[in-house]
Structures are given as structure tokens and as C-alpha cells.
Design a protein around this motif. Structure first.
Motif: not given
Length: 323
Positions: A73-82, A120-132
Motif C-alpha cells: 500500500l505504501a509503494e502504491i501510494t508513492e507510485m500514484i503520487h509520483t 498509474f497502471a502499475q499502481a492499479s495492477w498492484h492495488l487489485a492484487h491487495l485483494d481488498s
């Protein structure tokens, strides 16, 4: 002023791991993306947003180790911000950010746009795999809010009738939404109650607004060396922030200068002088302090811990940037 890096001591090891992981996640596919990733994530940024996620994750799980899902989640947050910064710099035609060449000036507009899209695409992909599903909805809302903020800013350029309420809405969309929703998401992944998750959202929202409001003050008071861009850049581009909006209430003479987009000689210099000769900056400082205090109050739901103390200290750090 306390260094933000020293403030993050409780999660220093977590942040180093995050930086290393991000370079690999983004750069593994292609050499040019690795070069862009190294440029983005090796630039010594504050890592404020992932640090808040990690601090809240630890504060909501006292005595336990945070999970790989918290770290992701922390990694996704930084990906979206960047990603949002990379695209912002292209739209704003900025050659520097915090004194460091932007991606599009170091590579090209094409690479910058594609790098932002890829993030953005990477963030979305990893987000989906959080299973929440709840967390997916929260962070997807952030991506929508970032676009909404850019649209609002574009539509309201040189609009001297802009209200403080609309200014705060735009500031929420562009800055605070990511902190607010990722903070709530950290609570969701920790299994926190709805009451605690609401409070974490309030903390992120208030901290994010305070941070943006302080940035808007610094645009008038900071040096080009500190800002990494010319002072008054927001006003010059027609992005009216709280200091100017408050100043307009005192000095209606600002209105024609803004509405003709500083097209006449000395218009811009006169506008800057009117802002400085008003209560605009003082009132904006008070607005930032109000939101910082709200952020502190939101943390009342958390048990005492080093991470909670750091989260409280962060609100003071945000205000201390004005010292």
C-alpha cells in the motif's frame, strides 16, 4: 527546523526497502523506464506519503509486525503520487522540481507521459492484487480526484471570484485526497474499526490540506533556490491560492490585474506587492495551523506509541516549513 528525514526514524528501514522495491518494480521492464525510475525514486524526496502510511500501519498494529500488504500500500501510494507529479510537470512545462530536472526535461515529453501512465497502471495492477475491494475503491477514488483537481485548476485560471471553499476543494483533490484515502486504507488493512478508519482519513485530509496551504504561502515567501522554481509561479500562471484570494478582499485593485492576466508592464510586480501588503499571508498561516490542529485531534483514537508521536510531530514539521 527538524529534518523530515530524522522524523521518520521509526520507519527508516521500511522507507529504504520501499525505495529499493520501487526502483525494481518500475524499472524491471525496460532500460528507459529504469533510468526514469532511478531518477524519480533516487532523487532524495521526502517520502512523506508512504511514511504516513507506514507510520499509521504500525500505530494501528501495536506489538505486531506490519504485513506485506501494508508495505505494498505504501509503494502504491508513492507510485500514484509520483505519476501525478510527472504528468503535472508536463502540463505546467516545468523544467525543475525542487531544484532537480523533471523527467520530461531529462528525457522527453513522450517518455514522461508514458512513465506517468506506466506508474498509474502499475499502481492499479498492484492495488487489485491487495485483494481488498474497499482499498481498491479508496485508491481508485484518489486517481479520479487527481484528475478532477487538475481540471478544476485549469478551469479556474485567473478567476478572481474564486472562493476559499473552491480553493480548498481543489487542494483536497490535488494533494489531500491521496493522504486521506491511503491513511484510511492503512486502517482497513490493519482490521481497524470504522471509527478508527474515519479518524485516520481525517488525519490524512487535514495534514494534506495543511501541507498544500503551506506550499501556497511559500510560493509567495520562498526563494527560487528553496522552491526549485521562480517565486510567485502559481500566481503568474493564474492559479489563485489562499494568500491572493484573501488579499483580493482587502485590495479590489488586484482584480483587474488578474483578469487581464498581468498583461501590462508592472502588473505582476504590483499584484505581488498587494498580496504582501495585506493580511492574506497571515490569514493563510492561520488556515494552515487550523488544519494541522485538526490532524492532531484526529489521532486521539490511537494508543500511545513512537509512531503516533511521529505522526503528531509531522503536523508541527509542516508548519515549521514557514520558519
Amino acid at each position: 527546523m527538524t529534518s523530515v528525514t530524522s522524523l521518520f526514524a521509526p520507519v527508516e528501514a521500511d522507507l529504504q526497502l520501499l525505495t529499493d522495491t520501487l526502483k525494481q518494480l518500475i524499472g524491471a521492464r525496460h532500460p528507459i523506464l529504469y533510468a526514469a525510475a532511478d531518477h524519480l525514486f533516487g532523487a532524495g524526496g521526502k517520502r512523506l506519503r508512504p511514511a504516513v502510511v507506514l507510520l499509521l500501519s504500525r500505530a494501528t498494529m501495536p506489538g505486531q509486525e506490519i504485513t506485506p500488504r501494508h508495505r505494498r500500500l505504501a509503494e502504491i501510494t508513492e507510485m500514484i503520487h509520483t505519476a501525478s507529479l510527472v504528468h503535472d510537470d508536463v502540463v505546467d512545462e516545468s523544467s525543475l522540481r525542487r531544484g532537480i530536472p523533471t523527467v520530461h526535461s531529462s528525457f522527453s515529453n513522450r517518455v514522461a507521459v508514458l512513465a506517468g501512465d506506466f506508474l498509474f497502471a502499475q499502481a492499479s495492477w498492484h492495488l487489485a492484487h491487495l485483494d481488498s475491494l474497499t482499498v481498491v475503491k479508496l485508491l481508485s477514488q484518489v486517481i479520479m480526484d487527481l484528475a478532477e483537481g487538475e481540471i478544476l485548476q485549469g478551469l479556474n485560471r485567473f478567476d478572481s471570484s474564486l472562493s476559499i471553499e473552491v480553493y480548498l476543494d481543489k487542494s483536497y483533490y490535488k494533494t489531500a485526497s491521496l493522504l486521506a484515502n491511503s491513511a484510511r486504507a492503512a486502517g482497513v488493512l490493519s482490521g481497524s474499526s470504522e471509527t478508527v478508519c474515519d479518524a485516520l482519513y481525517d488525519y490524512g485530509r487535514s495534514l494534506g490540506l495543511a501541507f498544500q496551504i503551506v506550499d501556497d504561502i511559500l510560493d509567495f515567501t520562498g526563494s527560487e533556490e528553496v522552491l526549485g522554481k521562480p517565486a510567485g509561479s502559481d500566481l503568474a500562471s493564474g492559479n489563485l491560492t489562499a494568500p491572493a484570494l484573501y488579499a483580493i478582499e482587502e485590495h479590489p485593485a488586484l482584480v483587474p490585474l488578474i483578469e487581464r492576466e498581468f498583461s501590462q508592464a508592472q502588473d505582476f510586480e504590483q499584484a505581488i506587492a498587494l498580496v504582501h501588503n495585506s493580511q492574506g499571508l497571515a490569514r493563510t498561516r492561520a488556515l494552515a495551523a487550523e488544519h494541522a490542529q485538526k490532524a492532531v485531534q484526529a489521532l486521539d483514537v490511537l494508543p500511545a506509541s513512537d509512531c503516533k508521536e511521529t505522526l503528531i510531530s509531522l503536523t508541527s514539521y509542516v508548519l515549521s516549513r514557514l520558519s
